[in-house]
Every structure is written in structure tokens, then in C-alpha cells.
Design a protein around this motif. Structure first.
Motif, PDB file in Angstrom:
ATOM      1  N   HIS A 185     -21.879  50.305 -28.882  1.00 56.73           N
ATOM      2  CA  HIS A 185     -20.625  49.732 -28.201  1.00 56.73           C
ATOM      3  C   HIS A 185     -20.556  48.751 -27.248  1.00 56.73           C
ATOM      4  CE1 HIS A 185     -20.518  54.180 -29.637  1.00 56.73           C
ATOM      5  NE2 HIS A 185     -19.508  53.795 -30.189  1.00 56.73           N
ATOM      6  N   ASP A 186     -21.674  48.182 -27.044  1.00 56.27           N
ATOM      7  CA  ASP A 186     -21.734  47.088 -25.995  1.00 56.27           C
ATOM      8  C   ASP A 186     -20.993  45.764 -26.546  1.00 56.27           C
ATOM      9  OD1 ASP A 186     -23.308  48.813 -24.433  1.00 56.27           O
ATOM     10  OD2 ASP A 186     -25.088  47.801 -24.773  1.00 56.27           O
ATOM     11  N   ALA A 187     -20.826  44.924 -25.387  1.00 57.20           N
ATOM     12  CA  ALA A 187     -20.392  43.542 -25.774  1.00 57.20           C
ATOM     13  C   ALA A 187     -21.361  42.766 -24.624  1.00 57.20           C
ATOM     14  CB  ALA A 187     -19.140  43.353 -25.944  1.00 57.20           C
ATOM     15  N   ILE A 188     -21.370  41.473 -24.734  1.00 52.53           N
ATOM     16  CA  ILE A 188     -21.828  40.509 -24.028  1.00 52.53           C
ATOM     17  C   ILE A 188     -20.713  39.503 -23.571  1.00 52.53           C
ATOM     18  CG2 ILE A 188     -23.886  39.111 -23.016  1.00 52.53           C
ATOM     19  CD1 ILE A 188     -24.914  41.771 -23.664  1.00 52.53           C
ATOM     20  N   ALA A 239     -22.592  37.385 -12.353  1.00 54.13           N
ATOM     21  CA  ALA A 239     -23.845  36.555 -13.088  1.00 54.13           C
ATOM     22  C   ALA A 239     -23.221  35.634 -14.247  1.00 54.13           C
ATOM     23  CB  ALA A 239     -24.614  37.925 -13.540  1.00 54.13           C
ATOM     24  N   GLU A 240     -24.051  35.204 -14.685  1.00 54.84           N
ATOM     25  CA  GLU A 240     -23.522  34.072 -15.866  1.00 54.84           C
ATOM     26  C   GLU A 240     -23.057  34.867 -16.962  1.00 54.84           C
ATOM     27  OE1 GLU A 240     -25.040  29.554 -15.398  1.00 54.84           O
ATOM     28  OE2 GLU A 240     -26.615  31.070 -15.109  1.00 54.84           O
ATOM     29  N   TYR A 241     -23.748  35.913 -17.126  1.00 54.59           N
ATOM     30  CA  TYR A 241     -23.575  36.849 -18.307  1.00 54.59           C
ATOM     31  C   TYR A 241     -23.569  38.436 -18.046  1.00 54.59           C
ATOM     32  CZ  TYR A 241     -24.297  32.661 -21.378  1.00 54.59           C
ATOM     33  OH  TYR A 241     -24.230  31.666 -21.958  1.00 54.59           O
ATOM     34  N   LEU A 242     -22.828  38.958 -18.712  1.00 52.79           N
ATOM     35  CA  LEU A 242     -22.746  40.515 -18.256  1.00 52.79           C
ATOM     36  C   LEU A 242     -22.491  41.404 -19.721  1.00 52.79           C
ATOM     37  CD1 LEU A 242     -21.987  42.770 -16.245  1.00 52.79           C
ATOM     38  CD2 LEU A 242     -19.718  42.504 -16.624  1.00 52.79           C
ATOM     39  N   ARG A 243     -23.458  42.398 -19.735  1.00 51.41           N
ATOM     40  CA  ARG A 243     -23.459  43.243 -20.547  1.00 51.41           C
ATOM     41  C   ARG A 243     -22.288  44.241 -20.205  1.00 51.41           C
ATOM     42  NH1 ARG A 243     -26.607  48.730 -20.472  1.00 51.41           N
ATOM     43  NH2 ARG A 243     -25.570  49.770 -21.960  1.00 51.41           N
ATOM     44  N   VAL A 244     -21.287  44.455 -21.215  1.00 49.96           N
ATOM     45  CA  VAL A 244     -20.302  45.717 -21.007  1.00 49.96           C
ATOM     46  C   VAL A 244     -20.496  46.760 -21.869  1.00 49.96           C
ATOM     47  CG1 VAL A 244     -17.467  45.895 -21.110  1.00 49.96           C
ATOM     48  CG2 VAL A 244     -18.643  43.699 -20.458  1.00 49.96           C
ATOM     49  N   PRO A 245     -20.678  48.056 -21.411  1.00 50.92           N
ATOM     50  CA  PRO A 245     -20.920  48.890 -22.372  1.00 50.92           C
ATOM     51  C   PRO A 245     -19.552  49.562 -22.668  1.00 50.92           C
ATOM     52  CG  PRO A 245     -22.038  49.443 -20.335  1.00 50.92           C
ATOM     53  CD  PRO A 245     -21.116  48.058 -19.948  1.00 50.92           C
ATOM     54  N   PHE A 246     -19.241  50.165 -23.999  1.00 52.38           N
ATOM     55  CA  PHE A 246     -17.900  50.653 -24.486  1.00 52.38           C
ATOM     56  C   PHE A 246     -16.766  49.524 -24.252  1.00 52.38           C
ATOM     57  CE2 PHE A 246     -20.200  54.539 -23.041  1.00 52.38           C
ATOM     58  CZ  PHE A 246     -20.352  55.163 -24.373  1.00 52.38           C
ATOM     59  N   VAL A 247     -17.187  48.388 -24.765  1.00 52.43           N
ATOM     60  CA  VAL A 247     -16.160  47.349 -24.389  1.00 52.43           C
ATOM     61  C   VAL A 247     -15.093  47.498 -25.037  1.00 52.43           C
ATOM     62  CG1 VAL A 247     -16.757  46.085 -26.625  1.00 52.43           C
ATOM     63  CG2 VAL A 247     -16.082  45.055 -24.460  1.00 52.43           C
ATOM     64  N   VAL A 303     -16.131  36.796 -24.878  1.00 57.15           N
ATOM     65  CA  VAL A 303     -17.309  37.675 -25.747  1.00 57.15           C
ATOM     66  C   VAL A 303     -18.080  36.690 -26.525  1.00 57.15           C
ATOM     67  CG1 VAL A 303     -17.269  39.513 -27.017  1.00 57.15           C
ATOM     68  CG2 VAL A 303     -15.284  39.438 -25.654  1.00 57.15           C
ATOM     69  N   VAL A 304     -19.281  36.958 -25.973  1.00 55.70           N
ATOM     70  CA  VAL A 304     -20.253  36.165 -26.961  1.00 55.70           C
ATOM     71  C   VAL A 304     -21.149  36.959 -27.870  1.00 55.70           C
ATOM     72  CG1 VAL A 304     -20.374  34.269 -25.441  1.00 55.70           C
ATOM     73  CG2 VAL A 304     -22.027  36.247 -25.274  1.00 55.70           C
ATOM     74  N   ALA A 305     -21.382  38.070 -27.872  1.00 54.07           N
ATOM     75  CA  ALA A 305     -21.838  39.075 -28.712  1.00 54.07           C
ATOM     76  C   ALA A 305     -21.256  40.651 -28.707  1.00 54.07           C
ATOM     77  CB  ALA A 305     -23.508  39.260 -28.390  1.00 54.07           C
ATOM     78  N   VAL A 306     -21.109  41.399 -29.705  1.00 49.59           N
ATOM     79  CA  VAL A 306     -20.691  42.618 -29.838  1.00 49.59           C
ATOM     80  C   VAL A 306     -21.770  43.480 -30.548  1.00 49.59           C
ATOM     81  CG1 VAL A 306     -18.301  41.878 -29.736  1.00 49.59           C
ATOM     82  CG2 VAL A 306     -19.373  42.157 -32.068  1.00 49.59           C
ATOM     83  N   GLY A 307     -21.849  44.464 -30.009  1.00 49.82           N
ATOM     84  CA  GLY A 307     -22.792  45.621 -30.860  1.00 49.82           C
ATOM     85  C   GLY A 307     -22.037  45.995 -32.188  1.00 49.82           C
TER      86      GLY A 307
END
Ligand SMILES: NC(=O)c1ccc[n+]([C@@H]2O[C@H](COP(=O)([O-])OP(=O)(O)OC[C@H]3O[C@@H](n4cnc5c(N)ncnc54)[C@H](O)[C@@H]3O)[C@@H](O)[C@H]2O)c1
Ligand SMILES: [Zn+2]
Ligand SMILES: [Zn+2]
Lengths: 185, 390
Positions: free
Chosen positions: B26-29, B140-148, B66-70
Motif C-alpha cells: 500500500h506504499d507510494a513514493i 528529504a528529496e523523496y519519501l515513502r508513504v505507507p497506506f498512501v 507521486v512517482v511510484a505506487v505499490g
């Protein structure tokens, strides 16, 4: 609804163990007793959420083989037999044959008040002989058997309620060991 | 990528670290576009929140693309511009179903630490100690977001970051603080602090129908900002006696509700405040609750003390007798940010509020380590810092 934590509520098989350590823990999971029972009864599901359980082989309807590698401790194995099994209510097991960690356990699933889901109760009794397993890192928070089972219950809950187990393993940090090779100096 | 890391008390470093990856379905970056420094970050900076480790990535007020999704992300799409709430909620436990997102059961992998310290663990937070989950933060330049799907709000095209960034924390926090006051027509609300959280609380208290808001601080420029939001102000250093002043202003009754938007590091020269500082210095106390003490003392009989200010440990000399004697109600906690984001975005879109009025400093990432120090030490001029991340 009242639950007893006295010895009468211990799994019967536990009485076989001499001076066992005991664990009583419970958690509320936002799913029905049948859903949780069905997931749990399929032991092949257990490695999805159980901490340190690196392999589990189901050998028959009632027999299974467990391999646990403790994070800061030894590797231990045992054979387990299911001794009681009531759909959507309870499962009991105990170790059979020679093992370093003799144990017996029962898990109950009962409907929680209102729309809270299910109360899952876990009772376990185990003996750890001196020697090899004395290396159990019981002084570290979260690494004694009681804490491990508590963590396992939260992980079971997280897995059933959300479909994943929360983690930060593999995320970046500014610690030297986490930096990409070309960034280390 | 570059990230701001907590290195030690009073030391924030800009480090080159690995980029985050999807770890759960359920993550996204996100590629972070703008982030802010929060008063809560100062508690980390000052070393008053336990379980920080050298190298932890800071930041919990953050937004980006958003640049990536689970595999199991359904709502959020690549390219969406999203603001991230500071607390991480699963969206499916009983508390999340009740919109008590900051009480989420399932996101803290270190829940046993919080269980031990607090009795129960709440939701994990971004960049806010290992007890609160140990998640890498968003400065930070990128962040992982759980349960986005739960932990985001999509921002329509064309809205500048500045206008919506504070949906991540301080605007919902000010709103929940005011909502917790249960404001009725004619009410006076007193707010301790004139920092960013207090500034939002002042506006939200008026939005929710307060007749008058009184702000208390000791920095003139912060108080002037509060006045521009129509607050009556008291400088607690020049006022003879804040409690008498509040009584006088409310016809002897006391404010109907009191908001403590200061938290665990109150300033002051009262005997209790001086004692707090001495005890904290030698490790005998964890928090300096002087604003809270005053809020309890000032509040009218049967009134409400609403506490958005963060506390971390065991508090000393809280006038509980006064609270009991006056039958006060206490409301507090980490904000259920996700609950308030849609409502507040709507108000921003309708121009009912523009929270960017608190921003005093807009900086590039390279300047951020000094900005921590500035925000901590030069509070008169430095009220809210936002960081341009890309
Ligand atoms: N509950 C939540 O979810 C949540 C969210 C965000 C921030 N917070 C907390 O809110 C608090 C305020 O955050 P901020 O960003 O505005 O921080 P800030 O540090 O910029 O502001 C605090 C203000 O309080 C003033 N102050 C200090 N002692 C005082 C006293 N005795 N009486 C009156 N005023 C006093 C300071 O001069 C300062 O202006 C912090 O504790 C922060 O951690 C909580
Ligand atoms: Zn914050
Ligand atoms: Zn939840």
C-alpha cells in the motif's frame, strides 16, 4: 464476558510440563472469529506474520514442523501436534518428541463487544532448559518469549486488518551502514 | 538523494542517502516538492523526545508528486500532487474507522516500545523517533508513504504548494484544537503561544464561532501576527500577571476554553518554570509544562483545556487540584489529520483561509540545517520555515 487467567484455563496438555513459564495475552482484531480461525488454522499462513519463524512444514492434518531463528539468539526446531480444534472457536497444540523448547498453547477466538470484531486470547506454557537457550536475549525489550508473542499478536492483527505488516526495514537513513556504497566515506 | 538527518541534540545534518523504495503493497513514493519545519521538530532538535537515533531522517510536513505506487494502491495515481499527513494511519483498524487516525493500531512496527512507555501505542509518525515507529521523514528529496490511499489528499492542479502544505499538520492541528474547545456563541478562547500552531488555532477558533481570542506569548512579532488575525494579545513578560489580566478581560469568569499551543518546552521565569529547567537539565524531569499550568489555573469553572502542544513524559507540579476543583474537561493528542484534510482543503479552495500567512522564511535545502537553529533561537523573526526541495 469474563476470561479466567487462572491455571484452570491453561491448556490441559500444559500440565505435563514441569514448572513451565506461562504467557497470557489477548488482542482485539477487527474481523470475525471465523475469518481469523480460518486464517490461523492454515498453518502455512503463520510465517507471514510470526516473527523469527523461518520455516513451517505442514505434514498432516494435525502434525507440523517448525523452525525458528531468533533475532539475537539460537535456531530452534520442534514438531507440533494439534490436540484440539473447534471451528471458529479454539485451537490447541503441543510439541511432540525431542525438542529444546517444550511448549503447549491454546488460542481462543470469541466475539468482541459491539462491532469491535474478535477477542483473540493466547495462552502458552513452555520450558526453556539452561544452556543453549539460556542465550535467549531476554534482557532486550521485545526479545523475551512473552514480548515475542505479544508482537506476534499485533502482527497477526495488522496482517488481517490491513493486508500487510508495518515495517521500516530497507528504508533510507543517514547512518553509515545504510548509505549507498558510493556515498560512504 | 539529499535528506536532513538528526545527528545529535542541536545537530541536524544534510546527508546523501539512498532513495526510498516501495516496501509494502500500500506504499507510494513521492518526489517531495516542499517541506516545512515544525515546532515539534524542535523537540527533537532539543533532544527532549526519547528514542531518536543518529542518522534518522527528519520531517513530517511534506508534499510532492507521486512517482511510484505499490501493488495495492487504488486511489492515488502516478503524477498526483499530494499532501501527506504527519501521522501514519492504516485506514482499516477500529480507530481508523472512527476517524481517530492518530490512534491507529497498525502502523507502528515498534509498538512494544510505546506500549511499555505509554500503556498503548498510537499511530506511527513520519520522522519522529523510534518509539513512534522510526519511519524516515519528509525533509528529504523523496519519501515513502505507507497506506498512501489513507495518508494523502490530492491537490487540484494550479494551486501553489504554500497554500496547501500546512494541511499536513498545523492547520488541522489548529482546527482540532479549536474544535476540542466546543466553542459556543459569545465564548472567549485563550491561546498560549503565538507560534504557527497557535496562529492556526486563533483563525480556526474564530471560524468556529468564538467571540474573542486572546493570545499569550513573549515575542512581539508573533503577537503582532496574532493581532492581524484579530486576537487580543498579552505579552507574558511585560504583563504584570497573566492570570489577573485574563480574569479582568473576562469579567472575572476566566476564558471559556484554554488552548495550550506551547507544549513541553515552555519558556518563562516563574518559580515552577525555573525549577523545570533545572530538573530537565539533570534528567529529573522530561517536560516543562508551565503554559499548561497557567491554562489550567486560568480556565473558567467547567471549561475546557485543549492541548495540541506536545508532551512526552511525566509532568511535574500540574495543578490537578485546580482542574478537579473547577471540573475542567481535558482534550488533547496528536491530530487526526486525515479527518480534517478534505474539509480544510475545501475552505482553502473557497478562500475562507490561506494558511500561508505564517510563512516568514522560504529557503533551499542547503540552508535547512541552519534554519533549524534559527527557528529554535530567533523565534521573534523566524515563525515558519518552508523548504524548497527540488
Ligand atoms: N498535537 C499535534 O498533533 C501537534 C501538531 C503540530 C505541533 N504540535 C505542537 O504544538 C506546539 C507548538 O508548535 P509550533 O510549531 O507553534 O511551535 P513554536 O515553538 O514555534 O511555538 C511555540 C510558542 O510558544 C511560546 N511560548 C513558550 N513558552 C510560553 C509560555 N509559558 N506562555 C505562552 N507562550 C509560550 C513560544 O514563544 C513560541 O512562540 C509544539 O509543542 C508542537 O510540538 C502538536
Ligand atoms: Zn508538526
Ligand atoms: Zn488504523
Amino acid at each position: 464476558m469474563t476470561f479466567s487467567t487462572t491455571s484452570t484455563a491453561q491448556p490441559k496438555v500444559a500440565q505435563r510440563l514441569q514448572n513451565p513459564e506461562k504467557i497470557h495475552r489477548s488482542i482485539t482484531i477487527n474481523k470475525s472469529p471465523a475469518e481469523i480461525y480460518t486464517f490461523f488454522r492454515n498453518f502455512a499462513n503463520l510465517p507471514y506474520f510470526m516473527k523469527d519463524l523461518i520455516a513451517l512444514t505442514v505434514n498432516s492434518e494435525t502434525m507440523s514442523h517448525w523452525v525458528v531463528q531468533l533475532e539475537h539468539g539460537p535456531k530452534v526446531e520442534w514438531n507440533a501436534e494439534i490436540t484440539e480444534d473447534k471451528y471458529a472457536e479454539t485451537i490447541s497444540w503441543r510439541t511432540v518428541g525431542k525438542t529444546e523448547v517444550e511448549q503447549a498453547g491454546t488460542i481462543w477466538f470469541s466475539k468482541a463487544p459491539r462491532d469491535l470484531g474478535t477477542v483473540v486470547r493466547l495462552h502458552m506454557a513452555y520450558t526453556i532448559p539452561a544452556g543453549k537457550l539460556g542465550k535467549f536475549a531476554t534482557h532486550l525489550v521485545g526479545e523475551d518469549p512473552d514480548s515475542i508473542m505479544l508482537i506476534n499478536l499485533s502482527r497477526l492483527k495488522a496482517y488481517l486488518e490491513t493486508g500487510e505488516i508495518p515495517t521500516t526495514k530497507g528504508q533510507p537513513s543517514g547512518r553509515d551502514e545504510d548509505l549507498a556504497p558510493e556515498m560512504k566515506h | 538523494m539529499k535528506a536532513l538527518c538528526w545527528m545529535a541534540k542541536h545537530e541536524v545534518g544534510l546527508r546523501n542517502v539512498k532513495e526510498p523504495q516501495i516496501l509494502n503493497p500500500h506504499d507510494a513514493i513521492i518526489k517531495v516538492t516542499t517541506a516545512a519545519i515544525c515546532g515539534s521538530d524542535l523537540h527533537l532538535y532539543n533532544g527532549t523526545i526519547p528514542t531518536m537515533e543518529k542518522g534518522d531522517i527528519l520531517g513530517h510536513e511534506t508534499m510532492g508528486e507521486v512517482v511510484a505506487v505499490g501493488k495495492q494502491v487504488y486511489k492515488i495515481k502516478l503524477g498526483d500532487h499530494i499532501v501527506i499527513p504527519f501521522d501514519i494511519a492504516c485506514g482499516s483498524c477500529h480507530h481508523c474507522e472512527q476517524e481517530e487516525y492518530s490512534a491507529c493500531d497498525n502502523t507502528n512496527p515498534n509498538s512494544i516500545l510505546a506500549d511499555t512507555l505509554y500503556g498503548h501505542s498510537g499511530a506511527a509518525l513520519f520522522g519522529y523517533s523510534h518509539m513512534y515507529g522510526g519511519y524516515a521523514g519528509g525533509q528529504a528529496e523523496y519519501l515513502r508513504v505507507p497506506f498512501v490511499d489513507t495518508n494523502s489528499i490530492v491537490i487540484p492542479q494550479g494551486i501553489p504548494d504554500e497554500k496547501v502544505l500546512f494541511l499536513s499538520d498545523i492547520l488541522p492541528t489548529g482546527y482540532m484544537a479549536a474544535e476540542n474547545c466546543n466553542i459556543k456563541p459569545g465564548d472567549t478562547v485563550a491561546v498560549w503561544g503565538a507560534g504557527p500552531v497557535a496562529q492556526m488555532a486563533i483563525r480556526c477558533a474564530y471560524m468556529l464561532g468564538a467571540d474573542r481570542v486572546i493570545a499569550i506569548d513573549h515575542f512581539d512579532k508573533r503577537l503582532e501576527m496574532a493581532e492581524r488575525s484579530h486576537a487580543h494579545t498579552i505579552n507574558f513578560e511585560s504583563a504584570e500577571n497573566v492570570l489577573d489580566e485574563l480574569k479582568y478581560l473576562t469579567g472575572g469568569r476566566g476564558p471559556d476554553s484554554c488552548i495550550d499551543a506551547v507544549g513541553m518546552e515552555a519558556h518563562g521565569h516563574s518559580i515552577t518554570a525555573t525549577l523545570d529547567r533545572a530538573k530537565m537539565a539533570v534528567g529529573l524531569a522530561t517536560d516543562r509544562p508551565d503554559a499548561l499550568r497557567q491554562a489550567i489555573q486560568a480556565c473558567k469553572k467547567g471549561g475546557t483545556v485543549s492541548i495540541p502542544g506536545v508532551y512526552g513524559g511525566v509532568l511535574d507540579k500540574i495543578p490537578f487540584g485546580a482542574a478537579f476543583g473547577k471540573g475542567l474537561t481535558f482534550k488533547m493528542g496528536q491530530t487526526h489529520t486525515q479527518k480534517y484534510m478534505p474539509l480544510l482543503l475545501n475552505k482553502i479552495m473557497k478562500d475562507e483561509i490561506d494558511p500561508s500567512f505564517v510563512i516568514t522564511h522560504r529557503i533551499d535545502l542547503e540552508k535547512a540545517p541552519q534554519a533549524y537553529q534559527q527557528f529554535n533561537d530567533e523565534k521573534n523573526d523566524c515563525i515558519k520555515v518552508i523548504i524548497n526541495m527540488h
